[in-house]
Design a protein around this motif. Structure first.
Motif, mmCIF file in Angstrom:
data_model
loop_
_atom_site.group_PDB
_atom_site.id
_atom_site.type_symbol
_atom_site.label_atom_id
_atom_site.label_comp_id
_atom_site.label_asym_id
_atom_site.label_seq_id
_atom_site.Cartn_x
_atom_site.Cartn_y
_atom_site.Cartn_z
ATOM 1 N N THR A 67 0.864 -1.166 0.000
ATOM 2 C CA THR A 67 0.000 0.000 0.000
ATOM 3 C C THR A 67 0.909 1.227 0.000
ATOM 4 O OG1 THR A 67 -1.910 1.016 1.098
ATOM 5 C CG2 THR A 67 -0.261 0.005 2.531
ATOM 6 N N THR A 68 0.349 2.370 0.272
ATOM 7 C CA THR A 68 1.153 3.592 0.345
ATOM 8 C C THR A 68 0.961 4.198 1.720
ATOM 9 O OG1 THR A 68 0.674 3.942 -1.981
ATOM 10 C CG2 THR A 68 1.627 5.783 -0.801
ATOM 11 N N HIS A 69 2.043 4.634 2.332
ATOM 12 C CA HIS A 69 1.985 5.297 3.637
ATOM 13 C C HIS A 69 2.872 6.531 3.548
ATOM 14 C CE1 HIS A 69 1.576 5.755 7.924
ATOM 15 N NE2 HIS A 69 2.879 5.672 8.112
ATOM 16 N N GLN A 70 2.292 7.687 3.814
ATOM 17 C CA GLN A 70 3.014 8.959 3.734
ATOM 18 C C GLN A 70 3.725 9.106 2.393
ATOM 19 O OE1 GLN A 70 5.364 8.758 7.339
ATOM 20 N NE2 GLN A 70 3.675 9.502 8.589
ATOM 21 N N GLY A 71 3.025 8.703 1.324
ATOM 22 C CA GLY A 71 3.523 8.914 -0.030
ATOM 23 C C GLY A 71 4.556 7.926 -0.535
ATOM 24 N N ALA A 72 4.882 6.905 0.247
ATOM 25 C CA ALA A 72 5.875 5.923 -0.191
ATOM 26 C C ALA A 72 5.312 4.508 -0.043
ATOM 27 C CB ALA A 72 7.156 6.063 0.638
ATOM 28 N N ALA A 73 5.959 3.556 -0.734
ATOM 29 C CA ALA A 73 5.527 2.162 -0.650
ATOM 30 C C ALA A 73 5.590 1.690 0.801
ATOM 31 C CB ALA A 73 6.409 1.283 -1.526
ATOM 32 N N TRP A 74 4.597 0.889 1.183
ATOM 33 C CA TRP A 74 4.484 0.368 2.553
ATOM 34 C C TRP A 74 3.996 -1.063 2.436
ATOM 35 C CZ3 TRP A 74 6.233 2.009 7.042
ATOM 36 C CH2 TRP A 74 5.629 1.611 8.237
ATOM 37 N N PHE A 75 4.677 -1.978 3.089
ATOM 38 C CA PHE A 75 4.326 -3.392 3.028
ATOM 39 C C PHE A 75 3.775 -3.824 4.381
ATOM 40 C CE2 PHE A 75 7.479 -2.457 -0.106
ATOM 41 C CZ PHE A 75 6.962 -3.066 -1.238
ATOM 42 N N VAL A 76 2.594 -4.434 4.349
ATOM 43 C CA VAL A 76 1.893 -4.804 5.581
ATOM 44 C C VAL A 76 1.735 -6.320 5.629
ATOM 45 C CG1 VAL A 76 -0.270 -4.578 6.855
ATOM 46 C CG2 VAL A 76 0.657 -2.604 5.607
#
Length: 117
Positions: A67-76
Motif C-alpha cells: 500500500t502507500t503510507h506517507q507517499g511511499a511504498a508500505w508493506f503490511v
C-alpha cells in the motif's frame, strides 16, 4: 417470487496447505470487505516483510500486501481471516507470544482493499 437462497457459508480453511504459502494482494481483493485480518507488521521494505513471514513460517494464514503510507511504498504483513473484529481480537490471543508482544491489531478487509496498490 421465490426468495433467493442464502449465500453458502464457507468453512474455514483447515491447515492443509503448507504454512509457507502466503496470501498476496489478489487474495485480499477477493475477500469480503466485512472480514478482518490481524495486522502484524508495517515496513517500507518488501524484503523485511518477506523475512518476517519466513521467520514465522509456523504461523498459519500469513500474507502481505503493498500500500502507500506517507507517499511511499508500505508493506503490511497480516495473519488470519476472521468474520468480525471480535473474532480477530480472539485470534490475537492465540498467536505466539513474540507476535502478541508486537501489539498486533484487527484491520478490516474493506480498509485494506481501499489502499491496495
Amino acid at each position: 417470487a421465490p426468495t433467493p437462497a442464502p449465500a453458502p457459508v464457507t468453512a474455514p480453511v483447515v491447515a492443509s496447505a503448507p504454512s509457507s504459502v502466503t496470501h498476496d494482494a489478489q487474495w485480499y481483493r477477493q475477500r469480503a470487505g466485512s472480514e478482518y485480518v490481524v495486522q502484524l507488521l508495517g515496513t517500507r521494505s518488501e524484503a523485511a516483510a518477506r523475512s518476517f513471514i519466513g521467520k514465522h513460517a509456523g504461523v498459519s494464514d500469513l500474507g502481505y500486501f503493498e500500500t502507500t503510507h506517507q507517499g511511499a511504498a508500505w508493506f503490511v504483513v497480516t495473519q488470519g481471516i476472521y468474520p468480525s473484529r471480535q473474532a480477530a481480537q480472539a485470534g490475537i490471543a492465540e498467536l505466539p507470544a513474540v507476535l502478541r508482544d508486537s501489539k498486533p491489531w484487527p484491520r478490516s478487509i474493506g480498509d485494506i482493499q481501499g489502499g491496495l496498490r
